[in-house]
Design a protein around this motif. Structure first.
Motif, PDB file in Angstrom:
ATOM      1  N   GLY A 127       0.851  -1.181   0.000  1.00  0.00           N
ATOM      2  CA  GLY A 127       0.000   0.000   0.000  1.00  0.00           C
ATOM      3  C   GLY A 127       0.883   1.225   0.000  1.00  0.00           C
ATOM      4  N   PHE A 128       0.439   2.250   0.705  1.00  0.00           N
ATOM      5  CA  PHE A 128       1.206   3.496   0.758  1.00  0.00           C
ATOM      6  C   PHE A 128       2.610   3.293   1.325  1.00  0.00           C
ATOM      7  N   SER A 129       2.757   2.426   2.321  1.00  0.00           N
ATOM      8  CA  SER A 129       4.077   2.208   2.937  1.00  0.00           C
ATOM      9  C   SER A 129       5.075   1.622   1.946  1.00  0.00           C
ATOM     10  N   ALA A 130       4.617   0.684   1.109  1.00  0.00           N
ATOM     11  CA  ALA A 130       5.508   0.084   0.113  1.00  0.00           C
ATOM     12  C   ALA A 130       5.965   1.132  -0.896  1.00  0.00           C
ATOM     13  N   ILE A 131       5.061   2.012  -1.277  1.00  0.00           N
ATOM     14  CA  ILE A 131       5.405   3.071  -2.224  1.00  0.00           C
ATOM     15  C   ILE A 131       6.385   4.046  -1.571  1.00  0.00           C
ATOM     16  N   GLN A 132       6.122   4.383  -0.320  1.00  0.00           N
ATOM     17  CA  GLN A 132       7.020   5.286   0.416  1.00  0.00           C
ATOM     18  C   GLN A 132       8.411   4.688   0.535  1.00  0.00           C
ATOM     19  N   ASP A 133       8.514   3.408   0.850  1.00  0.00           N
ATOM     20  CA  ASP A 133       9.823   2.748   0.958  1.00  0.00           C
ATOM     21  C   ASP A 133      10.563   2.768  -0.378  1.00  0.00           C
ATOM     22  N   ALA A 134       9.829   2.536  -1.477  1.00  0.00           N
ATOM     23  CA  ALA A 134      10.461   2.549  -2.802  1.00  0.00           C
ATOM     24  C   ALA A 134      10.986   3.941  -3.143  1.00  0.00           C
ATOM     25  N   VAL A 135      10.209   4.973  -2.836  1.00  0.00           N
ATOM     26  CA  VAL A 135      10.630   6.352  -3.112  1.00  0.00           C
ATOM     27  C   VAL A 135      11.863   6.690  -2.279  1.00  0.00           C
ATOM     28  N   SER A 136      11.845   6.341  -1.006  1.00  0.00           N
ATOM     29  CA  SER A 136      12.981   6.616  -0.132  1.00  0.00           C
ATOM     30  C   SER A 136      14.228   5.884  -0.614  1.00  0.00           C
ATOM     31  N   GLY A 137      14.083   4.617  -0.971  1.00  0.00           N
ATOM     32  CA  GLY A 137      15.215   3.836  -1.484  1.00  0.00           C
ATOM     33  C   GLY A 137      15.769   4.412  -2.772  1.00  0.00           C
ATOM     34  N   TYR A 138      14.863   4.869  -3.627  1.00  0.00           N
ATOM     35  CA  TYR A 138      15.287   5.478  -4.887  1.00  0.00           C
ATOM     36  C   TYR A 138      16.080   6.756  -4.633  1.00  0.00           C
ATOM     37  N   LEU A 139      15.554   7.618  -3.770  1.00  0.00           N
ATOM     38  CA  LEU A 139      16.247   8.879  -3.492  1.00  0.00           C
ATOM     39  C   LEU A 139      17.621   8.627  -2.859  1.00  0.00           C
ATOM     40  N   HIS A 140      17.701   7.628  -1.987  1.00  0.00           N
ATOM     41  CA  HIS A 140      18.988   7.273  -1.377  1.00  0.00           C
ATOM     42  C   HIS A 140      19.973   6.810  -2.457  1.00  0.00           C
ATOM     43  N   ALA A 141      19.501   5.989  -3.397  1.00  0.00           N
ATOM     44  CA  ALA A 141      20.367   5.518  -4.481  1.00  0.00           C
ATOM     45  C   ALA A 141      20.831   6.692  -5.346  1.00  0.00           C
ATOM     46  N   GLU A 142      19.947   7.645  -5.577  1.00  0.00           N
ATOM     47  CA  GLU A 142      20.330   8.833  -6.358  1.00  0.00           C
ATOM     48  C   GLU A 142      21.340   9.688  -5.590  1.00  0.00           C
ATOM     49  N   GLN A 143      21.224   9.727  -4.258  1.00  0.00           N
ATOM     50  CA  GLN A 143      22.218  10.435  -3.442  1.00  0.00           C
ATOM     51  C   GLN A 143      23.593   9.827  -3.633  1.00  0.00           C
ATOM     52  N   GLU A 144      23.658   8.505  -3.615  1.00  0.00           N
ATOM     53  CA  GLU A 144      24.937   7.823  -3.776  1.00  0.00           C
ATOM     54  C   GLU A 144      25.571   8.101  -5.129  1.00  0.00           C
TER      55      GLU A 144
END
Length: 195
Positions: A127-144
Motif C-alpha cells: 500500500g502506501f508504505s511500500a510506495i514510500q519505501d520505494a521512493v525513499s530507497g530510490y532517493l537514497h540511491a540517487e544520493q549515492e
C-alpha cells in the motif's frame, strides 16, 4: 452472459474492472453486487461465490489496485542514474493518482471494508508504505550517485510525497482537479533539489 457452472477465466479482474466502471459511471451509491455482476455479464450470485459479500469484494479490489500501483514503484531504486529524478518520481506518482478516488473513498466509508484493508496493510500487504519505501530507497540511491544533494532527508521527502498523494486520493482532489499531476510535479521539484 456466462453459462452457469462454467469457470470464468480472469473472473476476479473482470469483476474488479466492472466495479470500477460502475463507480465511474454511476457513483458509489450505485455499487451493488448485482450492478457489478450485470456490468461484468456474469450470473447474479457469482460475486458471493468468490467473496463473502460486497464489503470483502470492495476491500479486495482496493488491495489489488494498491498492490498494482506499489508493484510499479518497486523497480524505482533500480532506475537510479537513468532519466531525471523528477520524471521518475512523477511516473510513480501518476500510478498512484490513477487509482479511482471514488473506490478509495468507498472503502473508507464501508467500515468492514476499511477494517479489512487496514488489517491487510498492517500485515504487510502493499500500500502506501511500500510506495514510500520505494521512493525513499530510490532517493537514497540517487544520493549515492550524486544526482540528489547529500543532506536531503530521503525518508522525509518520501513521506511528504506519499502523504500528499494520500491526501489527494482521500479527499477526491485527484479526480476533481485535472491539474493534480502538475501539482505533484511542482511538489517533487520543491522537495528534491537535484545537483
Amino acid at each position: 452472459m456466462s453459462p452457469r457452472g462454467v469457470a470464468i477465466e480472469g473472473l476476479r479482474e473482470r469483476l474488479f474492472d466492472a466495479a470500477e466502471r460502475v463507480l465511474a459511471r454511476d457513483g458509489a451509491a450505485a455499487l451493488t453486487s448485482r450492478a457489478v455482476t450485470e456490468e461484468a455479464e456474469c450470473a447474479k450470485g457469482v460475486l458471493h461465490t468468490h467473496f463473502t459479500g460486497l464489503d470483502e469484494f470492495v476491500a479486495e479490489l482496493v488491495l489489488h489496485r494498491f498492490a498494482t500501483a506499489a508493484a510499479r514503484s518497486q523497480d524505482l531504486p533500480s532506475r537510479a542514474g537513468t532519466g531525471s529524478v523528477d520524471a521518475n518520481l512523477a511516473e510513480v506518482s501518476a500510478a498512484v493518482l490513477s487509482l479511482d478516488p471514488g473506490l478509495v473513498g468507498l472503502a473508507v466509508t464501508r467500515p468492514v471494508a476499511a477494517r479489512r484493508v487496514r488489517e491487510a496493510w498492517q500485515a504487510g500487504a502493499p500500500g502506501f508504505s511500500a510506495i514510500q519505501d520505494a521512493v525513499s530507497g530510490y532517493l537514497h540511491a540517487e544520493q549515492e550517485l550524486g544526482r540528489v544533494a547529500a543532506p536531503l532527508d530521503t525518508e522525509s521527502v518520501a513521506l511528504a510525497l506519499v502523504g500528499t498523494l494520500h491526501h489527494l486520493l482521500m479527499t477526491g482532489s485527484a479526480e476533481a482537479t485535472p491539474g493534480s499531476q502538475a501539482r505533484i510535479e511542482r511538489l517533487i521539484h520543491a522537495l528534491v533539489r537535484t545537483s
